[in-house]
Write a protein that holds these residues in place. Structure first.
Motif, mmCIF file in Angstrom:
data_model
loop_
_atom_site.group_PDB
_atom_site.id
_atom_site.type_symbol
_atom_site.label_atom_id
_atom_site.label_comp_id
_atom_site.label_asym_id
_atom_site.label_seq_id
_atom_site.Cartn_x
_atom_site.Cartn_y
_atom_site.Cartn_z
ATOM 1 N N LEU A 1 -9.752 -7.069 -9.747
ATOM 2 C CA LEU A 1 -8.357 -7.064 -9.297
ATOM 3 C C LEU A 1 -7.618 -8.222 -9.971
ATOM 4 N N TYR B 1 4.682 -1.309 -13.443
ATOM 5 C CA TYR B 1 3.285 -1.040 -13.080
ATOM 6 C C TYR B 1 2.857 0.278 -13.703
ATOM 7 N N SER C 1 -4.457 -3.943 -8.899
ATOM 8 C CA SER C 1 -3.606 -4.387 -7.788
ATOM 9 C C SER C 1 -3.896 -5.869 -7.502
ATOM 10 N N ASP D 1 5.850 3.396 -10.478
ATOM 11 C CA ASP D 1 5.827 2.592 -11.704
ATOM 12 C C ASP D 1 6.361 1.179 -11.460
ATOM 13 N N TYR E 1 5.947 -2.594 -9.082
ATOM 14 C CA TYR E 1 5.111 -3.455 -8.251
ATOM 15 C C TYR E 1 5.910 -4.732 -8.019
ATOM 16 N N GLY F 1 -3.308 -2.023 -0.818
ATOM 17 C CA GLY F 1 -4.363 -2.593 -1.645
ATOM 18 C C GLY F 1 -5.728 -2.193 -1.128
ATOM 19 N N TRP F 2 -6.753 -2.881 -1.603
ATOM 20 C CA TRP F 2 -8.117 -2.537 -1.166
ATOM 21 C C TRP F 2 -8.261 -2.646 0.338
ATOM 22 N N GLN F 3 -7.451 -3.534 0.946
ATOM 23 C CA GLN F 3 -7.591 -3.778 2.379
ATOM 24 C C GLN F 3 -7.331 -2.515 3.198
ATOM 25 N N GLN G 1 -9.754 0.901 1.473
ATOM 26 C CA GLN G 1 -11.214 0.926 1.594
ATOM 27 C C GLN G 1 -11.714 1.935 2.627
ATOM 28 N N TYR H 1 -14.388 5.813 -6.569
ATOM 29 C CA TYR H 1 -13.950 5.007 -5.414
ATOM 30 C C TYR H 1 -13.505 3.627 -5.890
ATOM 31 N N LYS H 2 -14.303 3.023 -6.728
ATOM 32 C CA LYS H 2 -13.990 1.683 -7.241
ATOM 33 C C LYS H 2 -12.657 1.688 -8.008
ATOM 34 N N ASN H 3 -12.465 2.719 -8.837
ATOM 35 C CA ASN H 3 -11.224 2.781 -9.621
ATOM 36 C C ASN H 3 -9.993 3.017 -8.742
ATOM 37 N N LEU I 1 -9.692 1.956 -5.637
ATOM 38 C CA LEU I 1 -9.396 0.709 -4.940
ATOM 39 C C LEU I 1 -8.813 -0.345 -5.872
ATOM 40 N N LYS I 2 -9.088 -0.185 -7.137
ATOM 41 C CA LYS I 2 -8.548 -1.124 -8.118
ATOM 42 C C LYS I 2 -7.033 -0.958 -8.256
ATOM 43 N N GLN I 3 -6.599 0.285 -8.165
ATOM 44 C CA GLN I 3 -5.175 0.567 -8.361
ATOM 45 C C GLN I 3 -4.354 0.202 -7.133
ATOM 46 N N ALA I 4 -3.099 -0.124 -7.379
ATOM 47 C CA ALA I 4 -2.173 -0.274 -6.269
ATOM 48 C C ALA I 4 -1.948 1.106 -5.661
#
Lengths: 208, 574
Positions: free
Chosen positions: A179, A194, A200, B362, B364, B402-404, B407, B416-418, B420-423
């Motif tokens: 991240l 973005y 993120s 697009d 953030y 986010g991941w919070q 998840q 799953y990992k990808n 969670l990586k994205q906004a």
């Protein structure tokens, strides 16, 4: 490499923070702040490549090996390290011991036991001895509450996943390489571009 | 700071004693010192030095003990109440009171969460920094519906004092010319995100009387020369304020009022001094000073002054006043009215709602904005058809998940990992902040037998949210859902909650101001009706909770009261 750049970003921001301080308040105060942080660093959990060589604080050695495997399936290595590589299993063992009740610790152990029991029922082997595909299938079943697993077990697995996510995304690799982490943003911008491949932000407040 | 700032014993008669070092105490000390008055600030807890003692600051999660969570056994044994505060964590826990040492009682069948911050700076280190003026509708509210007593002041009495404290403290916000929420002296507001601007426009079209504005907050978005001269710099948008801010970018005693007071050379601070009671001289009808128990070794000592300002937090101040008993005042000093301890209020945060926003994928944001947005109270005009009295504000904002939050979804492995990586999708939430009616029966009292380790009688709370507050929160949830749906949000959910009073940490009342000495403790200048050299200027003095976060009003009332006290001292009336 992209990952290195991100680490540098965090490092640079930290340096910027300290340098900004030096200008503002004199270097001795800036140094005092660093000393304060050093105490915290000394008390934080240090990822340990050998955490599966002995029993943990909550889990047995066998359970730690099983959890390590689960970590590697939930968050595998990609172009960044995965949850197992950063010792998320060792972190979870330590975190459960210090920050969770006995009841929660037992629930985590019971989840590992359940996965072993179901592994034996279906494949006549403990979880750790299954093929990667069999392990993935079992975790996928419980994650979706299907086949041998009920709703309750599904939600208990989600809790284990939460522990894994917390351990991974608050680790240095998770926060700064997978991240984006910026300790001193310098101000708030309400709109920046973005695209889907961008990471993120790792944190929104002090409390992750 | 001067070497002799901190004292332990002193026979000196000060011009002023200020009990407490939080938002109110800091202002009282600054104002007295700057007017040339020798001032003793008494703090029950330890010294916290700006910068040096912010030991949790700028520590990334992986360098924090337990990644910011707190040891289970420590929480159970010492922070079982304090842990309920959203700001409690491993990098902040040293700024919270220790529940083991600070026991209190609640009447059977009631509940009250009492959050403590007993160190130099008090809750000014931990506050949420939201800063709003009270308006004419707020000062008129008690008079109109008959609950509580009429505020003895109106905006004309306090507006110049709001300006006075705002210019020094530094308040960011947008000028809005709203009838119910006066503007402050503003630094620039924080920016809105695009979805927030979009929702603001939607509300303006669909609910023109409910404007969505940027939260007003005591952060230096653009410091003035005055702030820079105080050693304060621009907010860096870390949003880690509760750990302490070495930039001095948010207002605290340490960043703002204490340096100003210390600079005059007129300030002494007596730390580790738990005020037990006020020393009253019946012959002169004056408070002569205070009795103090040492925080560490429990020894006793006394301090003396011409005037005493009690700024020990709403409940802390009233506890001291109630424990100051004499032949003339057997039920607490200066309590001839009998209202001391009564009309305790908090805000009610018992409604939440949220929904997802389509689009804007697009875009953030960068930085962690330390404030949310607010829809000021739109029920400021009474209406019998509404079904409840008074009103609420709605606060909230937009963020990308986010991941919070992501998840919890199904998934494993690379996909799953990808994900969670994205906004994730944009989401927007609103929570209510409602007024609580002033009621005689909502009270704190001294327990007849239980004491704390300093020998202070423990507080027993007897406070309930009434049907009025419950009806208000049901309406808040209903209105929030309606507004979010109307603005085009998806997956909208919301509901009222049942949290007990206290946790808003906006406790006010218990030594209220008023026009009539028979029904109020303080006059319009926060001066005791009964004893002319006794002042209470923190939240205890409030006649109503209004809807706004109270701290800015603590500041303004305190500065105004010092100005008055100084004139009265000069005229030898006190």
């Amino acid at each position: 490499m992209n990952n290195t750049n991100k680490t540098n970003l965090a490092d640079n921001s930290r340096r910027k923070f300290i340098r900004g301080f030096g200008l503002l308040v004199g270097c001795s105060t800036a140094a005092t702040l660093l000393t304060g942080n050093a105490i915290a660093v000394a008390m934080s959990y240090a990822p340990n490549a050998d955490s599966t060589l002995t029993n943990g604080k909550v889990f047995t050695r066998a359970q730690l090996l099983q959890l390590e495997k689960i970590c590697s399936i939930v968050i595998p290595a990609t172009d960044t390290l995965g949850a197992a590589e950063v010792d998320t299993h060792g972190f979870i063992d330590n975190q459960l011991y210090h920050c969770h009740s006995k009841k929660v610790q037992h629930k985590a152990i019971a989840m590992l036991t359940l996965l072993n029991v179901e592994a034996s029922n279906h494949f006549s082997r403990p979880f750790i001895e299954l093929t990667s595909n069999q392990q993935y299938q079992l975790l996928n079943d419980i994650d979706q509450g299907k086949a041998a697993f009920n709703k309750q077990q599904r939600s208990e697995f989600k809790f284990l996943k939460q522990l894994i996510c917390f351990g991974y995304y608050t680790s240095e690799v998770g926060a700064t390489q997978e991240l984006r982490y910026d300790p001193v943003p310098g101000g708030f911008k309400g709109s920046i571009p973005y695209k889907e491949t961008d990471a993120s932000w790792a944190t929104s407040t002090l409390f992750s | 700071m001067n070497e002799n700032l901190y004292i332990n014993k002193s026979n000196q008669e000060y011009d002023a004693i200020v009990i407490g070092s939080g938002i109110s105490g800091g202002w009282a000390a600054k104002e007295f010192c700057e007017r040339g008055h020798k001032t003793l600030m008494i703090e029950r807890g330890r010294v916290v030095e700006h910068r040096k003692d912010y030991i949790g600051e700028n520590t990334p999660m992986w360098q924090q003990e337990h990644r910011g969570q707190v040891d289970n056994i420590l929480v159970d044994q010492q922070y079982s109440i304090q842990k309920q505060c959203y700001a409690f964590g491993n990098t902040t826990k040293h700024f919270f009171g220790n529940d083991r040492d600070l026991p209190y009682q609640t009447k059977k069948g009631t509940d009250f969460t009492w959050i403590r911050a007993n160190q130099l700076g008090g809750k000014s280190l931990l506050w949420h920094r939201q800063t709003y003026r009270l308006g004419e509708y707020d000062f008129n509210a008690n008079k109109l519906d008959g609950y509580g007593t009429d505020w003895p002041i109106r905006t004309k009495d306090i507006e110049k004092w709001y300006s006075h404290v705002e210019i020094h403290a530094g308040i960011s916000g947008s000028k809005e010319n709203l009838p119910n929420l006066p503007d402050s002296e503003f630094l620039p507001p924080f920016e809105m995100t695009s979805p927030e601007k979009h929702i603001k426009a939607k509300f303006a079209e669909l609910f023109p009387d409910r404007p969505l504005i940027m939260g007003r907050t005591a952060h230096l978005t653009k410091p003035t020369q005055l702030h820079i001269s105080q050693g304060r710099v621009q907010c860096q948008a870390r949003n880690e304020c509760h750990a302490g801010c070495s930039y001095g970018a948010y207002f605290s005693t340490q960043s703002s009022t204490l340096p100003a007071a210390a600079k005059t050379g007129n300030l002494h601070i007596a730390p580790n001094s738990v005020v037990h009671s006020l020393i009253y001289d019946e012959k002169t009808n004056r408070v002569k000073g205070v009795r103090v128990i040492d925080n560490d070794d429990l020894s006793e000592r006394e301090y003396f002054a011409k005037v005493v300002f009690v700024c020990a937090s709403t409940i802390g101040s009233t506890q001291i006043l109630m424990n100051s008993k004499s032949k003339k005042f057997p039920n607490g000093i200066a309590n001839s009215s009998g209202v001391l301890g009564h009309y305790l209020m908090d805000h009610n945060y018992n409604s939440v709602s949220s929904g997802d926003i389509d689009g804007f994928e697009d875009e953030y944001y960068s930085g962690r904005r330390p404030t949310s947005l607010i829809i000021p109270n739109f029920y400021y005009k009474p209406d019998p058809k509404r079904g409840f009295l008074r009103g609420y504000a709605l606060a909230g904002g937009a963020y990308r998940k986010g991941w919070q939050s992501q998840q919890h979804q199904d998934g494993l492995g690379v996909e799953y990992k990808n994900k969670l990586k994205q906004a994730g999708k944009w989401a927007f939430g609103l929570y209510a902040q409602g007024e609580m009616l002033p009621k005689f029966e909502n009270q704190m009292r001294l327990h007849p037998s239980l004491k704390d380790k300093w020998g202070m009688p423990q507080i027993e709370f007897d406070v309930r949210f009434s049907d009025n507050e419950k009806a208000m929160m049901e309406d808040a949830a209903e209105q929030s859902i309606k507004m979010l749906k109307a603005a085009g949000l998806k997956n909208v959910t919301g509901h009222p909650n049942q949290g007990p009073p206290g946790l808003a940490i906006h406790e006010v009342g218990t030594a209220r101001m008023g026009r009539d000495p028979k029904t109020s403790f303080l006059n319009a200048f926060n001066q005791s009706h009964d004893i002319p050299n006794l002042f209470v200027t923190d939240g205890a003095s409030f006649c109503s909770s209004a809807v706004q976060n109270p701290s800015l009003t603590f500041m303004a009332l305190t500065a105004r009261a010092v100005d008055y006290a100084v004139k009265e001292l000069a005229a030898k009336r006190i």
